[in-house]
Design a protein around this motif. Structure first.
Motif, short mmCIF file in Angstrom:
data_model
loop_
_atom_site.label_atom_id
_atom_site.label_comp_id
_atom_site.label_asym_id
_atom_site.label_seq_id
_atom_site.Cartn_x
_atom_site.Cartn_y
_atom_site.Cartn_z
N GLU A 214 -74.51 -12.62 21.75
CA GLU A 214 -73.43 -11.93 21.02
C GLU A 214 -72.07 -12.23 21.62
O GLU A 214 -71.10 -12.45 20.91
CB GLU A 214 -73.68 -10.42 20.98
N ALA A 215 -71.98 -12.23 22.95
CA ALA A 215 -70.69 -12.52 23.59
C ALA A 215 -70.25 -13.95 23.28
O ALA A 215 -69.08 -14.19 22.97
CB ALA A 215 -70.81 -12.31 25.10
N ALA A 216 -71.17 -14.90 23.34
CA ALA A 216 -70.82 -16.30 23.08
C ALA A 216 -70.47 -16.52 21.62
O ALA A 216 -69.59 -17.32 21.31
CB ALA A 216 -71.97 -17.21 23.49
N LYS A 217 -71.10 -15.80 20.71
CA LYS A 217 -70.79 -15.94 19.29
C LYS A 217 -69.39 -15.44 18.98
O LYS A 217 -68.68 -16.00 18.15
CB LYS A 217 -71.78 -15.15 18.44
N LYS A 218 -68.97 -14.38 19.65
CA LYS A 218 -67.70 -13.73 19.32
C LYS A 218 -66.51 -14.31 20.08
O LYS A 218 -65.38 -14.17 19.64
CB LYS A 218 -67.81 -12.23 19.58
N SER A 219 -66.75 -14.93 21.21
CA SER A 219 -65.64 -15.44 22.00
C SER A 219 -65.31 -16.87 21.58
O SER A 219 -66.20 -17.68 21.35
CB SER A 219 -66.02 -15.42 23.48
N ALA A 220 -64.04 -17.19 21.49
CA ALA A 220 -63.61 -18.54 21.12
C ALA A 220 -63.65 -19.49 22.31
O ALA A 220 -63.78 -20.69 22.13
CB ALA A 220 -62.21 -18.50 20.55
N LEU A 221 -63.55 -18.95 23.52
CA LEU A 221 -63.55 -19.76 24.73
C LEU A 221 -64.62 -19.29 25.69
O LEU A 221 -64.92 -18.10 25.76
CB LEU A 221 -62.21 -19.66 25.47
N VAL A 222 -65.16 -20.23 26.45
CA VAL A 222 -66.01 -19.91 27.59
C VAL A 222 -65.45 -20.67 28.79
O VAL A 222 -64.77 -21.69 28.62
CB VAL A 222 -67.49 -20.29 27.37
N TRP A 223 -65.71 -20.18 29.97
CA TRP A 223 -65.31 -20.88 31.19
C TRP A 223 -66.56 -21.51 31.75
O TRP A 223 -67.54 -20.82 32.03
CB TRP A 223 -64.67 -19.92 32.19
N VAL A 224 -66.53 -22.82 31.92
CA VAL A 224 -67.69 -23.57 32.38
C VAL A 224 -67.38 -24.17 33.74
O VAL A 224 -66.37 -24.82 33.92
CB VAL A 224 -68.07 -24.69 31.37
N ARG A 225 -68.29 -23.92 34.68
CA ARG A 225 -68.20 -24.53 36.01
C ARG A 225 -69.43 -25.41 36.16
O ARG A 225 -70.55 -24.93 36.10
CB ARG A 225 -68.17 -23.47 37.10
N GLY A 226 -69.19 -26.71 36.32
CA GLY A 226 -70.27 -27.65 36.53
C GLY A 226 -70.55 -27.82 38.00
O GLY A 226 -70.00 -27.10 38.84
N PRO A 227 -71.38 -28.80 38.34
CA PRO A 227 -71.67 -29.06 39.75
C PRO A 227 -70.44 -29.51 40.53
O PRO A 227 -70.42 -29.45 41.74
CB PRO A 227 -72.71 -30.19 39.72
#
Length: 181
Positions: A20-33
Motif C-alpha cells: 500500500e505504501a509503495a502504491k501510494k507514494s510517487a517516490l521511493v529511496w533506494v540504497r544499493g550495495p
C-alpha cells in the motif's frame, strides 16, 4: 498454534503495508550495495517496486550497484505525513527487453511516466538504451510503525562546489522598507 498465528499475521501486515505504501507514494529511496540512497520514481507492479533508468532522459541508476541478484534497501514515505513509513530489503531483478515480464512492466511504467518527450516510442527507447528493474521485497521490514530507530537517520549531504550567498548588505532592510511607503 497460538504462537504461529501472530507471526503469520505480522508478516501479512508488513507485506500489506509495503504494498500500500509503495502504491501510494510517487517516490521511493533506494540504497544499493554501493553509494548513498537515491530518490527514484517507480510503480508497484506484480508484487515489486519497478524502476526504469540509466538512459538518456531517464533517472540515473548508475553508482547504486543495482545488478541482477543484488540486494537493495527501499524506503517508502507516508503519503499523508511525508515521513518514512516502511523500510524493507529487496532483491533486484533486471528484466530483459522482449520478454513478457519486461513488456508488462514497461507498459505499467509508461503509464506513469510524466513528460516523456517521445511517449509513442518510449518503449523502443527503453528497450534499446535503458534498464528496467524489479525490486522484490525479501524478508521482514527493517523499519515500520512501532519499530523505528530512536537515533536520527538523516543522510549527510553529498559534497558540492555550490556555495550559499553572502550575508545581505546592512542597508538592504532600510531600502526594502522605503519601497513600501
Amino acid at each position: 498454534m497460538t504462537d504461529a498465528a501472530p507471526v503469520a499475521s505480522g508478516a501479512l501486515f508488513e507485506r500489506a503495508l509495503i504494498e500500500e505504501a509503495a502504491k501510494k507514494s510517487a517516490l521511493v529511496w533506494v540504497r544499493g550495495p554501493q553509494g548513498p540512497a537515491r530518490a527514484l520514481w517507480h510503480v508497484w507492479h506484480d508484487g515489486a517496486v519497478c524502476l526504469v533508468g540509466d538512459g538518456p532522459g531517464e533517472q540515473p541508476l548508475d553508482g547504486l550497484g543495482l545488478a541482477d541478484g543484488a540486494s537493495a534497501t527501499v524506503s517508502v514515505r507516508s503519503k499523508d505525513k511525508g515521513g518514512r513509513l516502511v523500510v524493507f530489503p529487496a532483491r533486484v531483478t533486471v528484466l530483459e527487453p522482449g520478454t513478457e515480464a519486461w513488456t508488462a512492466t514497461a507498459e505499467e511504467l509508461r503509464g506513469k511516466r510524466l513528460n516523456a518527450p517521445d511517449f509513442g516510442a518510449v518503449l523502443e527507447r527503453w528497450a534499446a538504451r535503458c534498464r528496467v528493474l524489479r525490486l522484490v521485497p525479501e524478508g521482514a521490514a527493517l523499519q515500520r510503525p512501532g519499530a523505528m530507530p530512536d537515533a536520527a537517520t538523516a543522510a549527510v549531504p553529498p559534497p558540492t562546489p555550490a556555495t550559499t550567498r553572502r550575508p545581505a548588505p546592512a542597508a538592504l532592510p532600510r531600502l526594502l522598507l522605503r519601497r513600501r511607503r
